[in-house]
Design a protein around this motif. Structure first.
Motif, PDB file in Angstrom:
ATOM      1  N   ILE A 171       0.838  -1.203   0.000  1.00  0.00           N
ATOM      2  CA  ILE A 171       0.000   0.000   0.000  1.00  0.00           C
ATOM      3  C   ILE A 171       0.873   1.253   0.000  1.00  0.00           C
ATOM      4  O   ILE A 171       0.580   2.222  -0.694  1.00  0.00           O
ATOM      5  N   THR A 211      -8.402  -3.587  -0.833  1.00  0.00           N
ATOM      6  CA  THR A 211      -8.798  -2.292  -0.277  1.00  0.00           C
ATOM      7  C   THR A 211      -9.879  -1.579  -1.086  1.00  0.00           C
ATOM      8  O   THR A 211     -10.456  -0.608  -0.604  1.00  0.00           O
ATOM      9  N   GLN A 227      -8.914   0.643   9.252  1.00  0.00           N
ATOM     10  CA  GLN A 227      -9.148   0.671   7.814  1.00  0.00           C
ATOM     11  C   GLN A 227      -8.381  -0.439   7.083  1.00  0.00           C
ATOM     12  O   GLN A 227      -8.098  -0.317   5.907  1.00  0.00           O
ATOM     13  N   SER A 228      -8.012  -1.487   7.777  1.00  0.00           N
ATOM     14  CA  SER A 228      -7.253  -2.572   7.166  1.00  0.00           C
ATOM     15  C   SER A 228      -8.022  -3.193   6.003  1.00  0.00           C
ATOM     16  O   SER A 228      -9.235  -3.070   5.909  1.00  0.00           O
ATOM     17  N   GLY A 229      -7.297  -3.880   5.148  1.00  0.00           N
ATOM     18  CA  GLY A 229      -7.907  -4.478   3.971  1.00  0.00           C
ATOM     19  C   GLY A 229      -8.697  -5.741   4.273  1.00  0.00           C
ATOM     20  O   GLY A 229      -8.606  -6.320   5.359  1.00  0.00           O
ATOM     21  N   SER A 245     -12.940  -8.304   6.810  1.00  0.00           N
ATOM     22  CA  SER A 245     -11.749  -7.941   7.573  1.00  0.00           C
ATOM     23  C   SER A 245     -12.049  -8.291   9.024  1.00  0.00           C
ATOM     24  O   SER A 245     -12.777  -7.561   9.705  1.00  0.00           O
TER      25      SER A 245
END
Length: 176
Positions: free
Chosen positions: A53, A70, A122-124, A144
């Protein structure tokens, strides 16, 4: 006298209707009608994903991976190319045992939330469930577990309350 009997009958009918309406369980309203579930897991650690990322110049493979992890891919049930892309990108695929389907159907059902939660980060999306009926792609759920977030496509009911009744924890146990 006839009026009193008629009033009593009406009262009895109204009372019995109210009782049956409140005591009858509503049952599950499943998001997906399926006969097969495929579970895909991303082949990278959280640190490796964060590294990808953060890169400025990403390869096509990395861009494709990030679109699934994402982004909003897939955008509809007609968008089936992402399944082939997951296989190309090295996702690990497992076809789930049909014995698990009743529990999966229960977890992926509309219900009133019992313990509201908010996504924690906000992790994938590292896990993807692909739902099929008679071999045809009918929907997917990107999950997630770390952040308690999801993204569903093809669901029959509003999925806004998914996870608000312990579904993430139960699903994680079921899949691992």
């Amino acid at each position: 006298m006839k009026r009193i009997v008629l009033a009593l009958i009406t009262l009895l009918i109204a009372t019995s209707c109210k009782k049956s309406a409140t005591t009858e369980p509503t049952g599950d309203l499943p998001f997906f009608k399926f006969d097969q579930v495929e579970h895909y897991t991303v082949p990278y650690t959280k640190a490796a994903l964060d590294s990808i990322i953060g890169k400025e110049d990403k390869t096509r493979m990395e861009q494709g991976l990030l679109q699934i992890v994402t982004g909003n891919i897939p955008v509809s049930t007609k968008d089936t190319l992402f399944i082939k892309n997951m296989e190309i990108l090295g996702y690990q695929k497992e076809i789930l045992d049909p014995k698990l389907y009743p529990e999966i159907e229960h977890l992926f059902s509309k219900r009133d939330p019992s313990k509201p939660i908010q996504p924690t980060c906000q992790s994938g999306y590292t896990d993807v469930l692909v739902f099929r009926e008679k071999g045809k792609f009918i929907g997917s759920a990107k999950i997630s577990f770390d952040c308690q977030r999801h993204q569903m496509i093809g669901e029959r009911y509003n999925d806004a309350d998914f996870g608000q009744s312990g579904e993430y924890e139960a699903l994680k146990k079921l899949l691992k």
